[in-house]
Scaffold this active site. Structure first.
Site, PDB file in Angstrom:
ATOM      1  N   ILE A 155       0.842  -1.210   0.000  1.00 17.44           N
ATOM      2  CA  ILE A 155       0.000   0.000   0.000  1.00 17.44           C
ATOM      3  C   ILE A 155       0.872   1.254   0.000  1.00 17.44           C
ATOM      4  CG2 ILE A 155      -1.961   1.179   1.059  1.00 17.44           C
ATOM      5  CD1 ILE A 155      -2.604  -1.443   2.533  1.00 17.44           C
TER       6      ILE A 155
ATOM      7  N   ALA B  15       5.130  -1.635   8.664  1.00 18.82           N
ATOM      8  CA  ALA B  15       4.637  -2.603   9.651  1.00 18.82           C
ATOM      9  C   ALA B  15       4.965  -4.003   9.176  1.00 18.82           C
ATOM     10  CB  ALA B  15       3.120  -2.465   9.805  1.00 18.82           C
TER      11      ALA B  15
ATOM     12  N   THR C  58      -5.859  -0.647  10.725  1.00 17.36           N
ATOM     13  CA  THR C  58      -6.627  -1.687  10.038  1.00 17.36           C
ATOM     14  C   THR C  58      -7.947  -1.958  10.759  1.00 17.36           C
ATOM     15  OG1 THR C  58      -6.645  -4.066   9.581  1.00 17.36           O
ATOM     16  CG2 THR C  58      -5.200  -3.357  11.340  1.00 17.36           C
ATOM     17  N   ASP C  59      -8.929  -2.449  10.007  1.00 15.35           N
ATOM     18  CA  ASP C  59     -10.204  -2.827  10.634  1.00 15.35           C
ATOM     19  C   ASP C  59     -10.033  -4.021  11.571  1.00 15.35           C
ATOM     20  OD1 ASP C  59      -9.815  -4.828   8.715  1.00 15.35           O
ATOM     21  OD2 ASP C  59     -11.755  -4.575   7.741  1.00 15.35           O
ATOM     22  N   GLU C  60      -8.911  -4.754  11.438  1.00 19.59           N
ATOM     23  CA  GLU C  60      -8.736  -5.948  12.275  1.00 19.59           C
ATOM     24  C   GLU C  60      -8.606  -5.607  13.754  1.00 19.59           C
ATOM     25  OE1 GLU C  60      -6.181  -9.039  10.883  1.00 19.59           O
ATOM     26  OE2 GLU C  60      -6.633  -8.637   8.792  1.00 19.59           O
TER      27      GLU C  60
ATOM     28  N   TYR D  14      -0.948  -9.980  15.222  1.00 22.09           N
ATOM     29  CA  TYR D  14      -0.844  -8.835  14.301  1.00 22.09           C
ATOM     30  C   TYR D  14      -1.803  -7.719  14.710  1.00 22.09           C
ATOM     31  CZ  TYR D  14      -2.186  -5.974  10.274  1.00 22.09           C
ATOM     32  OH  TYR D  14      -2.522  -4.916   9.459  1.00 22.09           O
TER      33      TYR D  14
ATOM     34  N   LYS E  90      -1.195  -3.855  16.131  1.00 19.51           N
ATOM     35  CA  LYS E  90      -1.722  -2.643  15.477  1.00 19.51           C
ATOM     36  C   LYS E  90      -2.595  -1.857  16.466  1.00 19.51           C
ATOM     37  CE  LYS E  90      -1.382  -1.438  11.725  1.00 19.51           C
ATOM     38  NZ  LYS E  90      -0.368  -0.611  11.009  1.00 19.51           N
TER      39      LYS E  90
ATOM     40  N   ASN F 146     -14.324 -15.866   1.231  1.00 16.54           N
ATOM     41  CA  ASN F 146     -13.044 -16.198   0.592  1.00 16.54           C
ATOM     42  C   ASN F 146     -13.249 -17.104  -0.617  1.00 16.54           C
ATOM     43  OD1 ASN F 146     -11.698 -14.675   2.493  1.00 16.54           O
ATOM     44  ND2 ASN F 146     -11.395 -16.409   3.877  1.00 16.54           N
TER      45      ASN F 146
HETATM   46  P1  NAD Z   1       3.492  -4.723   3.405  1.00 11.78           P
HETATM   47  O1  NAD Z   1       3.882  -5.866   4.305  1.00 11.78           O
HETATM   48  O2  NAD Z   1       3.267  -4.989   1.970  1.00 11.78           O
HETATM   49  O3  NAD Z   1       4.606  -3.581   3.490  1.00 11.78           O
HETATM   50  C1  NAD Z   1       5.198  -3.203   4.686  1.00 11.78           C
HETATM   51  C2  NAD Z   1       6.427  -2.339   4.357  1.00 11.78           C
HETATM   52  O4  NAD Z   1       6.989  -1.914   5.612  1.00 11.78           O
HETATM   53  C3  NAD Z   1       7.523  -3.092   3.600  1.00 11.78           C
HETATM   54  O5  NAD Z   1       8.022  -2.287   2.557  1.00 11.78           O
HETATM   55  C4  NAD Z   1       8.588  -3.326   4.646  1.00 11.78           C
HETATM   56  O6  NAD Z   1       9.906  -3.390   4.114  1.00 11.78           O
HETATM   57  C5  NAD Z   1       8.403  -2.119   5.548  1.00 11.78           C
HETATM   58  N1  NAD Z   1       8.886  -2.364   6.930  1.00 11.78           N
HETATM   59  C6  NAD Z   1       8.642  -3.441   7.707  1.00 11.78           C
HETATM   60  N2  NAD Z   1       9.286  -3.310   8.886  1.00 11.78           N
HETATM   61  C7  NAD Z   1       9.941  -2.118   8.841  1.00 11.78           C
HETATM   62  C8  NAD Z   1      10.757  -1.419   9.772  1.00 11.78           C
HETATM   63  N3  NAD Z   1      11.064  -1.939  10.974  1.00 11.78           N
HETATM   64  N4  NAD Z   1      11.248  -0.209   9.419  1.00 11.78           N
HETATM   65  C9  NAD Z   1      10.961   0.317   8.197  1.00 11.78           C
HETATM   66  N5  NAD Z   1      10.210  -0.304   7.273  1.00 11.78           N
HETATM   67  C10 NAD Z   1       9.696  -1.512   7.594  1.00 11.78           C
HETATM   68  O7  NAD Z   1       2.240  -4.084   4.098  1.00 11.78           O
HETATM   69  P2  NAD Z   1       0.919  -3.439   3.437  1.00 11.78           P
HETATM   70  O8  NAD Z   1      -0.051  -4.500   3.137  1.00 11.78           O
HETATM   71  O9  NAD Z   1       1.346  -2.484   2.376  1.00 11.78           O
HETATM   72  O10 NAD Z   1       0.355  -2.619   4.678  1.00 11.78           O
HETATM   73  C11 NAD Z   1       0.816  -1.297   4.948  1.00 11.78           C
HETATM   74  C12 NAD Z   1       0.115  -0.761   6.185  1.00 11.78           C
HETATM   75  O11 NAD Z   1      -1.290  -0.754   5.967  1.00 11.78           O
HETATM   76  C13 NAD Z   1       0.354  -1.608   7.450  1.00 11.78           C
HETATM   77  O12 NAD Z   1       0.520  -0.737   8.534  1.00 11.78           O
HETATM   78  C14 NAD Z   1      -0.916  -2.424   7.587  1.00 11.78           C
HETATM   79  O13 NAD Z   1      -1.176  -2.728   8.939  1.00 11.78           O
HETATM   80  C15 NAD Z   1      -1.948  -1.473   7.009  1.00 11.78           C
HETATM   81  N6  NAD Z   1      -3.137  -2.094   6.391  1.00 11.78           N
HETATM   82  C16 NAD Z   1      -2.981  -3.066   5.441  1.00 11.78           C
HETATM   83  C17 NAD Z   1      -4.113  -3.599   4.815  1.00 11.78           C
HETATM   84  C18 NAD Z   1      -4.014  -4.648   3.735  1.00 11.78           C
HETATM   85  O14 NAD Z   1      -5.021  -5.165   3.289  1.00 11.78           O
HETATM   86  N7  NAD Z   1      -2.821  -4.985   3.241  1.00 11.78           N
HETATM   87  C19 NAD Z   1      -5.384  -3.149   5.187  1.00 11.78           C
HETATM   88  C20 NAD Z   1      -5.487  -2.169   6.186  1.00 11.78           C
HETATM   89  C21 NAD Z   1      -4.352  -1.644   6.758  1.00 11.78           C
HETATM   90  O1  TDX Z   2      -3.727 -19.083   1.867  1.00 10.81           O
HETATM   91  C1  TDX Z   2      -4.678 -18.438   2.347  1.00 10.81           C
HETATM   92  N1  TDX Z   2      -5.906 -19.030   2.400  1.00 10.81           N
HETATM   93  C2  TDX Z   2      -7.000 -18.419   2.935  1.00 10.81           C
HETATM   94  O2  TDX Z   2      -8.107 -18.988   2.964  1.00 10.81           O
HETATM   95  C3  TDX Z   2      -4.540 -17.099   2.870  1.00 10.81           C
HETATM   96  C4  TDX Z   2      -3.204 -16.407   2.842  1.00 10.81           C
HETATM   97  C5  TDX Z   2      -5.650 -16.502   3.385  1.00 10.81           C
HETATM   98  N2  TDX Z   2      -6.840 -17.134   3.444  1.00 10.81           N
HETATM   99  C6  TDX Z   2      -8.002 -16.425   4.042  1.00 10.81           C
HETATM  100  C7  TDX Z   2      -7.762 -15.838   5.418  1.00 10.81           C
HETATM  101  C8  TDX Z   2      -8.627 -14.604   5.418  1.00 10.81           C
HETATM  102  O3  TDX Z   2      -9.943 -14.942   5.837  1.00 10.81           O
HETATM  103  O4  TDX Z   2      -8.292 -15.324   3.196  1.00 10.81           O
HETATM  104  C9  TDX Z   2      -8.667 -14.161   3.957  1.00 10.81           C
HETATM  105  C10 TDX Z   2      -7.699 -13.042   3.635  1.00 10.81           C
HETATM  106  O5  TDX Z   2      -6.447 -13.406   4.177  1.00 10.81           O
HETATM  107  P1  TDX Z   2      -5.155 -12.449   4.031  1.00 10.81           P
HETATM  108  O6  TDX Z   2      -4.961 -12.118   2.593  1.00 10.81           O
HETATM  109  O7  TDX Z   2      -4.039 -13.101   4.780  1.00 10.81           O
HETATM  110  O8  TDX Z   2      -5.668 -11.123   4.739  1.00 10.81           O
HETATM  111  P2  TDX Z   2      -6.237 -10.835   6.219  1.00 10.81           P
HETATM  112  O9  TDX Z   2      -5.758 -11.839   7.197  1.00 10.81           O
HETATM  113  O10 TDX Z   2      -7.720 -10.643   6.094  1.00 10.81           O
HETATM  114  O11 TDX Z   2      -5.501  -9.431   6.544  1.00 10.81           O
HETATM  115  C11 TDX Z   2      -5.330  -8.412   5.515  1.00 10.81           C
HETATM  116  O12 TDX Z   2      -6.293  -7.388   5.655  1.00 10.81           O
HETATM  117  C12 TDX Z   2      -6.173  -6.525   6.759  1.00 10.81           C
HETATM  118  C13 TDX Z   2      -3.924  -7.831   5.580  1.00 10.81           C
HETATM  119  O13 TDX Z   2      -2.967  -8.870   5.458  1.00 10.81           O
HETATM  120  C14 TDX Z   2      -3.709  -7.055   6.863  1.00 10.81           C
HETATM  121  O14 TDX Z   2      -2.431  -6.439   6.859  1.00 10.81           O
HETATM  122  C15 TDX Z   2      -4.780  -5.981   6.945  1.00 10.81           C
HETATM  123  O15 TDX Z   2      -4.689  -5.315   8.175  1.00 10.81           O
END
Ligand code: NAD
Ligand code: TDX
Length: 340
Positions: free
Chosen positions: A15, A86, A128-130, A155, A159, A254
């Site tokens: 993101i 993160a 995050t909504d989690e 996780y 957060k 899912n």
């Molecule tokens: P991601 O795992 O793809 O990216 C995380 C980035 O943070 C990476 O580039 C990593 O190198 C960097 N990082 C990790 N530890 C670090 C440290 N100690 N110092 C500096 N950089 C560091 O994560 P994402 O999915 O892009 O999520 C980004 C943010 O959004 C997170 O805070 C996550 O909780 C939040 N978020 C994610 C989702 C989702 O669906 N992916 C949804 C809601 C909120």
């Molecule tokens: O192999 C899989 N099989 C499966 O059934 C994986 C990786 C996931 N799942 C399920 C678990 C969840 O119900 O799919 C759903 C989505 O899983 P993830 O992609 O791991 O996401 P989730 O755990 O919902 O969390 C994501 O959304 C909120 C992000 O990873 C978080 O960083 C964010 O905060």
């Protein structure tokens, strides 16, 4: 007049990476610093189209390294911070929670201290909504900004802890903060450990897709670009001290998500393999985004248009995800799943 300095942490991840590109292109008048440790989840190859731009800078550092962070803030005196960095994968937090506390809690507190020291004008904490825990399957229930925090995984607990610290720095020291709590994102540059890119990459390689439990857990999906526009809005227009939920009412089980990808790619449902459920697996997430909509946020993608765009992107950008799934990821995958 001095140019505004925006620091984006975690700008080499999924993101944060999309957000850096969005902001570098939209705000040529800002200097945009991407601070990232480049863990397994971060890579610079995604920024090859912006790395030569005059308003983009990269700093490699750990957000929990107090000395490095305070020195950087004293040198650059950032105006605006958007904090994404993160550890973000729930399954990894179940296997090894310690690094989640170190990065997500200690790292956030270090950034808050540095921000307080130099007097920034806005700190947006991307949460995050989690943190709200889980909802049951009643389709009329949603997370609002007033839902109590009841995180269930290491996780989400890390957060939620960081959210409380951000709130405390506002209440105690008047630090100008916002917290955003978004639902599940998907889109370009999504790391293939997460459900959607894992499914796309495995289906394209005719490999089994692991679905946890019965596949009936529900997530509320948002295209990453709609998340970027929400954060841009909160950064500039969000009322100081407020929390904003981000989500677009795109609830899917899912199994529905996996089947829609398999279908679009013209493959068979036989690729689905039900595997052991995730420990503490949250049943359902669903966001009420009305507070953010009142601020003027309008998402541009439905799930159908967004997933089509995303699948196309993965088809056209194999160079990016193939380098990932052939590296260290192989060991992770073998440890995490025992697929037949
Ligand atoms: P991601 O795992 O793809 O990216 C995380 C980035 O943070 C990476 O580039 C990593 O190198 C960097 N990082 C990790 N530890 C670090 C440290 N100690 N110092 C500096 N950089 C560091 O994560 P994402 O999915 O892009 O999520 C980004 C943010 O959004 C997170 O805070 C996550 O909780 C939040 N978020 C994610 C989702 C989702 O669906 N992916 C949804 C809601 C909120
Ligand atoms: O192999 C899989 N099989 C499966 O059934 C994986 C990786 C996931 N799942 C399920 C678990 C969840 O119900 O799919 C759903 C989505 O899983 P993830 O992609 O791991 O996401 P989730 O755990 O919902 O969390 C994501 O959304 C909120 C992000 O990873 C978080 O960083 C964010 O905060």
């Amino acid at each position: 007049m001095n140019r505004k300095k925006l620091l984006v942490t975690g700008g080499s991840g999924f993101i944060g990476g999309n957000f850096v590109q969005y902001m570098v292109n939209k705000y040529p008048e800002y200097d945009i610093y991407n601070l990232d440790l480049l863990t397994y989840a971060g890579d610079l190859t995604k920024h090859r189209d912006i790395e030569m731009k005059d308003n983009y800078f990269f700093v490699k550092a750990d957000i929990a390294d107090r000395h490095a962070i305070i020195s950087l803030f004293e040198k650059e005196r950032f105006d605006l911070i958007v904090h994404f960095a993160a550890e973000s994968h729930v399954d990894r937090s179940i296997a090894d929670p310690g690094i989640f506390v170190q990065t997500n809690v200690v790292g956030t507190q270090t950034l808050l201290d540095a921000s307080k020291q130099v007097g920034i004008t806005k700190f947006v904490h991307v949460s995050t909504d989690e943190v709200y825990g889980e909802l049951d399957f009643n389709p009329n229930t949603f997370f609002t900004e007033n839902t109590p925090l009841q995180p269930n995984s290491p996780y989400s607990a890390s957060k939620a802890s960081s959210d409380f610290l951000v709130r405390a720095y506002h209440e105690t020291y008047n630090l100008p903060v916002n917290i955003t709590r978004c639902s599940n994102n998907y889109g370009p540059f999504h790391f293939p450990e997460k459900l959607i890119p894992l499914t796309i990459s495995r289906v394209l390689n005719e490999e089994k897709v692991p679905v946890y439990g019965d596949g009936k857990n529900i997530r509320d999906w948002l295209h990453v670009i709609d998340h970027c526009s929400a954060i841009d809005l909160v950064l500039h227009e969000g009322e100081v001290g407020e929390v904003y939920n981000v989500g677009g009412h795109n609830e899917k089980t899912n199994l529905e998500v996996v089947k829609s990808i398999i279908n679009t790619l013209g493959k068979s449902d036989n690729l689905i393999e039900f595997v052991e459920d995730r420990l503490g697996h949250d049943k359902r997430y669903a966001i009420d985004p009305s507070k953010l909509e009142k601020l003027g946020w309008i998402p541009t993608y439905t799930f159908e248009t967004g997933i089509a765009q995303t699948i196309n992107w993965y088809l056209e950008n194999k160079w990016w995800w193939e380098q990932i799934i052939s590296g260290e990821y192989v060991n992770y995958f073998e440890k995490q799943y025992s697929l037949k």
